[in-house]
Design an enzyme around this catalytic site. Structure first.
Site, PDB file in Angstrom:
ATOM      1  N   ASP A  40     -32.091  -7.615  13.756  1.00 26.09           N
ATOM      2  CA  ASP A  40     -33.021  -8.048  12.665  1.00 26.09           C
ATOM      3  C   ASP A  40     -33.182  -9.615  13.757  1.00 26.09           C
ATOM      4  O   ASP A  40     -32.650 -10.446  13.908  1.00 26.09           O
ATOM      5  CB  ASP A  40     -32.321  -8.161  11.445  1.00 26.09           C
ATOM      6  CG  ASP A  40     -33.642  -8.722  10.226  1.00 26.09           C
ATOM      7  OD1 ASP A  40     -33.447  -7.569   9.878  1.00 26.09           O
ATOM      8  OD2 ASP A  40     -34.292  -9.292  10.354  1.00 26.09           O
ATOM      9  N   ASN A 102     -33.580   1.775  11.930  1.00 20.07           N
ATOM     10  CA  ASN A 102     -34.302   1.140  10.725  1.00 20.07           C
ATOM     11  C   ASN A 102     -35.306   0.524  10.112  1.00 20.07           C
ATOM     12  O   ASN A 102     -35.687  -0.089   9.663  1.00 20.07           O
ATOM     13  CB  ASN A 102     -32.653   0.903   9.624  1.00 20.07           C
ATOM     14  CG  ASN A 102     -33.402   0.253   7.957  1.00 20.07           C
ATOM     15  OD1 ASN A 102     -32.997   1.155   7.644  1.00 20.07           O
ATOM     16  ND2 ASN A 102     -33.013  -1.508   8.098  1.00 20.07           N
ATOM     17  N   TYR A 173     -47.954   4.087   8.965  1.00 19.06           N
ATOM     18  CA  TYR A 173     -46.286   4.127   8.527  1.00 19.06           C
ATOM     19  C   TYR A 173     -46.261   5.676   8.464  1.00 19.06           C
ATOM     20  O   TYR A 173     -45.316   5.681   8.480  1.00 19.06           O
ATOM     21  CB  TYR A 173     -46.630   3.590   6.959  1.00 19.06           C
ATOM     22  CG  TYR A 173     -45.395   3.539   6.088  1.00 19.06           C
ATOM     23  CD1 TYR A 173     -44.297   2.966   6.992  1.00 19.06           C
ATOM     24  CD2 TYR A 173     -44.769   4.680   5.051  1.00 19.06           C
ATOM     25  CE1 TYR A 173     -42.954   2.598   6.406  1.00 19.06           C
ATOM     26  CE2 TYR A 173     -43.553   4.704   4.366  1.00 19.06           C
ATOM     27  CZ  TYR A 173     -42.496   2.956   5.308  1.00 19.06           C
ATOM     28  OH  TYR A 173     -41.137   3.719   4.790  1.00 19.06           O
ATOM     29  N   LYS A 177     -43.763   7.981  10.478  1.00 18.58           N
ATOM     30  CA  LYS A 177     -42.757   7.901   9.859  1.00 18.58           C
ATOM     31  C   LYS A 177     -42.990   9.586  10.175  1.00 18.58           C
ATOM     32  O   LYS A 177     -41.485  10.257  10.416  1.00 18.58           O
ATOM     33  CB  LYS A 177     -42.496   7.959   8.460  1.00 18.58           C
ATOM     34  CG  LYS A 177     -42.183   6.629   8.343  1.00 18.58           C
ATOM     35  CD  LYS A 177     -41.477   5.549   8.714  1.00 18.58           C
ATOM     36  CE  LYS A 177     -40.251   4.619   7.995  1.00 18.58           C
ATOM     37  NZ  LYS A 177     -38.821   4.431   9.031  1.00 18.58           N
TER      38      LYS A 177
END
Length: 305
Positions: A40, A102, A173, A177
């Site tokens: 992260d 992710n 986005y 995706k």
């Protein structure tokens, strides 16, 4: 008496694992015996640096529960960051078995208000941030296979309903995706010979990205009710897809929300007509309308999120 742990001995990388879905995945894998690399960058919703290290906090949680984990704070949308992510797994644990892509963030705008920088930033983190870790992990697994140590490797990519059906106000986005789904299909086809399975999920859950856009839908229920939007509901499928138990499952997209799992079926031929010669524009239009009358109505475009 409990059965064997699903991921005993496996080494799993989870990107964007400091909060939300990534954190839930990391904890769920650790609970099934995996050793975790918690990646992260520690950034805000818009991709700007944050004040602390959420990855270190998740590592502490896993270790406090008796598991093994190490933090990685590099930018996985850069070549060096992605390469160092894979090196961290190999240098710390001596192997890599599963990659869960992710990481992501939002910069929502209607198309006419969407700046080029907002477009580039979202595609960089979501799409490039999937491609580069996948590339470096795949290079390692290919080398293993060529040396006679064919892995039972797994990749789980994170798409979205926005990538499947579109989402108003999220052109950047949705495009990223949708690109992840295409990348998943290509990677599954290319990497199968090296013992690598690649699948994608399209989750719906309460995270920093969704709780603002869908405040009412994402609100937690009362203490005695099933929390359908809890990110932990998504993780069991992600853990199974990342385990050896998922053998034979590759190139698939799963939508998952609450207690529901759906196998998504993508583009396939519908009604068709073949004249055997070139159409005129009017003929092509008339034929297209007739075919559309026979076709299934497409799914609704999402409002946001």
């Amino acid at each position: 008496m409990s059965g064997p742990l699903l991921c005993e001995g496996r080494v799993v990388i989870v990107t964007g694992a400091g909060r939300g879905l990534g954190r839930a995945h990391a904890l769920a894998y650790a609970a099934e015996g995996a050793r975790i690399v918690v990646n992260d960058l520690g950034v805000g919703l818009d991709g700007t640096p944050g004040p602390d290290s959420p990855a270190a906090r998740v590592v502490a949680e896993i270790r406090a529960a008796g598991g093994q984990a190490v933090a990685h704070g590099g930018d996985i949308a850069t070549t060096e960051g992605a390469a160092s992510l894979v090196r961290t797994a190999l240098e710390t644990y001596g192997r890599l078995d599963t990659l869960v892509n992710n990481a992501g963030f939002l910069r929502d705008r209607m198309l006419v208000n969407l700046d080029e920088d907002d477009w580039d930033a979202v595609l960089r983190v979501h799409l490039k941030g999937h491609f580069l870790p996948l590339k470096h992990a795949a290079a390692h697994w290919r080398a293993e296979a060529k040396d006679g140590r064919t892995p039972r490797a797994r990749v789980v990519n994170t798409s979205s309903g926005a990538g499947l059906l579109g989402s108003v106000g999220q052109g950047n986005y949705s495009a990223a995706k949708a690109g992840i789904i295409g990348l998943t299909l290509v990677a599954a086809a290319e990497l199968g010979r090296y013992g690598v399975q690649v699948n994608a999920i399209a989750p719906a859950a309460r995270t920093r990205m969704t709780e603002r856009a869908f405040a009412d839908t994402m609100a937690a229920p009362g203490a005695d009710s099933f929390d359908a939007m809890a990110p932990e509901n998504v993780s069991p499928l992600v853990v199974w897809l990342g385990a050896s138990a998922s053998s034979g499952v590759t190139g698939r997209v799963f939508e998952t929300e609450g207690g529901r799992i759906t196998v998504m079926e993508g583009w396939r031929p519908g009604p068709t007509a073949d004249k055997g010669a070139r159409w005129t524009p009017s003929e092509a239009g008339d034929t297209a309308l007739k075919l559309l009358a026979q076709a299934e109505v497409p799914g609704a475009v999402h409002g946001a999120g």
